[in-house]
Design a protein around this motif. Structure first.
Motif, mmCIF file in Angstrom:
data_model
loop_
_atom_site.group_PDB
_atom_site.id
_atom_site.type_symbol
_atom_site.label_atom_id
_atom_site.label_comp_id
_atom_site.label_asym_id
_atom_site.label_seq_id
_atom_site.Cartn_x
_atom_site.Cartn_y
_atom_site.Cartn_z
ATOM 1 N N VAL A 118 8.771 -3.876 -2.455
ATOM 2 C CA VAL A 118 8.240 -4.331 -3.319
ATOM 3 C C VAL A 118 6.754 -3.109 -2.996
ATOM 4 N N THR A 119 6.152 -2.854 -4.085
ATOM 5 C CA THR A 119 5.066 -1.622 -3.830
ATOM 6 C C THR A 119 3.808 -1.717 -3.622
ATOM 7 N N SER A 120 3.686 -3.293 -4.013
ATOM 8 C CA SER A 120 2.469 -3.431 -4.209
ATOM 9 C C SER A 120 2.375 -5.639 -3.225
ATOM 10 N N ARG A 121 0.801 -5.410 -2.665
ATOM 11 C CA ARG A 121 0.710 -6.879 -2.200
ATOM 12 C C ARG A 121 1.189 -7.960 -3.856
ATOM 13 N N THR A 122 0.945 -7.351 -4.125
ATOM 14 C CA THR A 122 0.625 -8.588 -5.374
ATOM 15 C C THR A 122 2.165 -8.917 -6.099
ATOM 16 N N ALA A 123 3.171 -7.499 -6.159
ATOM 17 C CA ALA A 123 4.815 -7.700 -6.141
ATOM 18 C C ALA A 123 5.090 -8.485 -5.505
ATOM 19 N N GLU A 124 4.498 -8.297 -3.760
ATOM 20 C CA GLU A 124 5.207 -9.763 -2.976
ATOM 21 C C GLU A 124 4.840 -10.658 -3.149
ATOM 22 N N LYS A 125 2.996 -11.053 -3.642
ATOM 23 C CA LYS A 125 3.419 -12.170 -4.042
ATOM 24 C C LYS A 125 4.090 -12.709 -4.774
ATOM 25 N N ILE A 127 7.331 -12.535 -5.865
ATOM 26 C CA ILE A 127 8.471 -12.911 -4.887
ATOM 27 C C ILE A 127 8.569 -13.942 -4.109
ATOM 28 N N LYS A 128 7.448 -13.943 -3.207
ATOM 29 C CA LYS A 128 7.421 -15.202 -2.029
ATOM 30 C C LYS A 128 7.201 -15.801 -2.475
ATOM 31 N N LYS A 129 6.301 -16.503 -3.986
ATOM 32 C CA LYS A 129 6.145 -17.380 -4.769
ATOM 33 C C LYS A 129 6.825 -17.828 -5.369
ATOM 34 N N HIS A 130 7.539 -17.536 -5.710
ATOM 35 C CA HIS A 130 9.387 -17.726 -7.036
ATOM 36 C C HIS A 130 10.221 -17.435 -6.720
ATOM 37 N N PHE A 131 10.755 -16.709 -5.208
ATOM 38 C CA PHE A 131 12.021 -16.261 -4.689
ATOM 39 C C PHE A 131 11.698 -16.171 -3.116
ATOM 40 N N PRO A 132 11.485 -17.544 -2.478
ATOM 41 C CA PRO A 132 10.690 -18.164 -1.193
ATOM 42 C C PRO A 132 11.799 -17.661 -0.747
ATOM 43 N N ASP A 133 13.391 -17.310 -1.108
ATOM 44 C CA ASP A 133 13.883 -17.138 -0.228
ATOM 45 C C ASP A 133 14.749 -15.315 0.246
ATOM 46 N N ILE A 134 13.936 -14.514 -1.122
ATOM 47 C CA ILE A 134 14.665 -13.267 -1.046
ATOM 48 C C ILE A 134 13.928 -13.086 0.412
ATOM 49 N N LYS A 135 14.281 -11.779 1.341
ATOM 50 C CA LYS A 135 13.325 -10.865 2.233
ATOM 51 C C LYS A 135 13.315 -9.932 1.374
ATOM 52 N N ILE A 136 11.697 -9.546 1.742
ATOM 53 C CA ILE A 136 11.769 -8.521 0.680
ATOM 54 C C ILE A 136 10.813 -7.322 2.317
ATOM 55 N N ILE A 137 10.848 -5.921 1.138
ATOM 56 C CA ILE A 137 10.354 -5.222 2.018
ATOM 57 C C ILE A 137 8.239 -4.294 1.683
ATOM 58 N N TYR A 138 7.424 -5.016 2.396
ATOM 59 C CA TYR A 138 6.644 -4.387 1.759
ATOM 60 C C TYR A 138 6.604 -2.312 2.433
ATOM 61 N N LEU A 139 6.347 -2.202 0.819
ATOM 62 C CA LEU A 139 6.589 -0.761 1.179
ATOM 63 C C LEU A 139 4.526 0.172 0.643
ATOM 64 N N THR A 140 3.749 0.674 1.252
ATOM 65 C CA THR A 140 1.892 0.659 1.156
ATOM 66 C C THR A 140 2.867 1.306 -0.862
ATOM 67 N N SER A 141 1.330 0.608 -1.270
ATOM 68 C CA SER A 141 1.359 1.427 -2.555
ATOM 69 C C SER A 141 1.099 3.162 -2.695
ATOM 70 N N PRO A 142 2.301 3.217 -3.771
ATOM 71 C CA PRO A 142 2.133 4.618 -4.420
ATOM 72 C C PRO A 142 0.691 4.974 -5.448
ATOM 73 N N SER A 143 0.250 4.032 -5.753
ATOM 74 C CA SER A 143 -0.863 4.655 -6.757
ATOM 75 C C SER A 143 -1.725 5.076 -6.225
ATOM 76 N N PRO A 144 -2.066 6.163 -7.863
ATOM 77 C CA PRO A 144 -3.946 6.480 -6.483
ATOM 78 C C PRO A 144 -5.145 6.063 -6.186
ATOM 79 N N LEU A 145 -5.355 4.573 -5.989
ATOM 80 C CA LEU A 145 -5.957 3.821 -5.792
ATOM 81 C C LEU A 145 -6.184 3.919 -4.230
ATOM 82 N N ASN A 146 -4.771 3.907 -3.859
ATOM 83 C CA ASN A 146 -4.837 3.895 -2.228
ATOM 84 C C ASN A 146 -5.003 4.828 -1.625
ATOM 85 N N ALA A 147 -5.727 5.500 -1.902
ATOM 86 C CA ALA A 147 -6.407 7.326 -0.811
ATOM 87 C C ALA A 147 -6.425 7.004 -0.170
#
Length: 165
Positions: A118-125, A127-147
């Protein structure tokens, strides 16, 4: 795009039978809606990061981006398929989530997917809420806001997180 109108995800997942990595964003930005493809904001570093990781030319057109994803066995989609924007910008904190995308169904259809990132904490949340059995990797956001991180630092984090080193 009117404020508070219900928005439905405008794109199908970009996925191939041999895709190994599924990268999930949150929901397309206003610029992505305008440009008709994922990570369409010109300042978003998603495509720059991938081109560094794979030491490949940065794709510019939708066709080049699709070919790039196919070549590197990457699938793209988002965590949210239906939402409302509370304000006229693309920030995740402006989204009122109505419906997640059916990630489980996609994974069942494409069993070659070995890593889900996932490329955001929101996406991570989501996925964890709706698909708790799916193992995910958090990638730091590519957004220009992540400066806080430079492009090269983001690429190194993604490469390590995805175990591509």
């Amino acid at each position: 795009m009117k404020l508070k109108e219900t928005l439905t995800h405008p794109f199908e997942p970009v996925i191939f039978n041999d895709s190994k990595i599924l990268i999930l964003g949150t929901f397309p930005s206003i610029k992505s809606f305008e440009n008709s493809f994922y990570y369409g904001h010109p300042k978003n570093q998603f495509w720059d990061i991938l081109s560094i990781i794979f030491n490949d030319k940065k794709p510019e057109t939708i066709e080049e981006k699709t070919e790039f994803l196919k070549k590197h066995k990457i699938a793209l989609w988002d965590a949210i398929c239906e939402c409302k924007r509370k304000e006229g910008n693309s920030r995740d904190d402006n989204l009122e989530i109505l419906k997640p995308c059916n990630i489980k169904k996609l994974l069942n259809k494409y069993p070659n997917i070995k890593k889900i990132a996932v490329t955001s904490r929101t996406a991570e949340k989501v996925i964890k809420k709706h698909f708790p059995d799916i193992k995910i990797i958090y990638l730091t956001s590519p957004s220009p806001l992540n400066a806080r991180l430079k492009l090269e630092q983001k690429a190194e984090i993604w490469k390590k997180s995805l175990q591509l080193t």
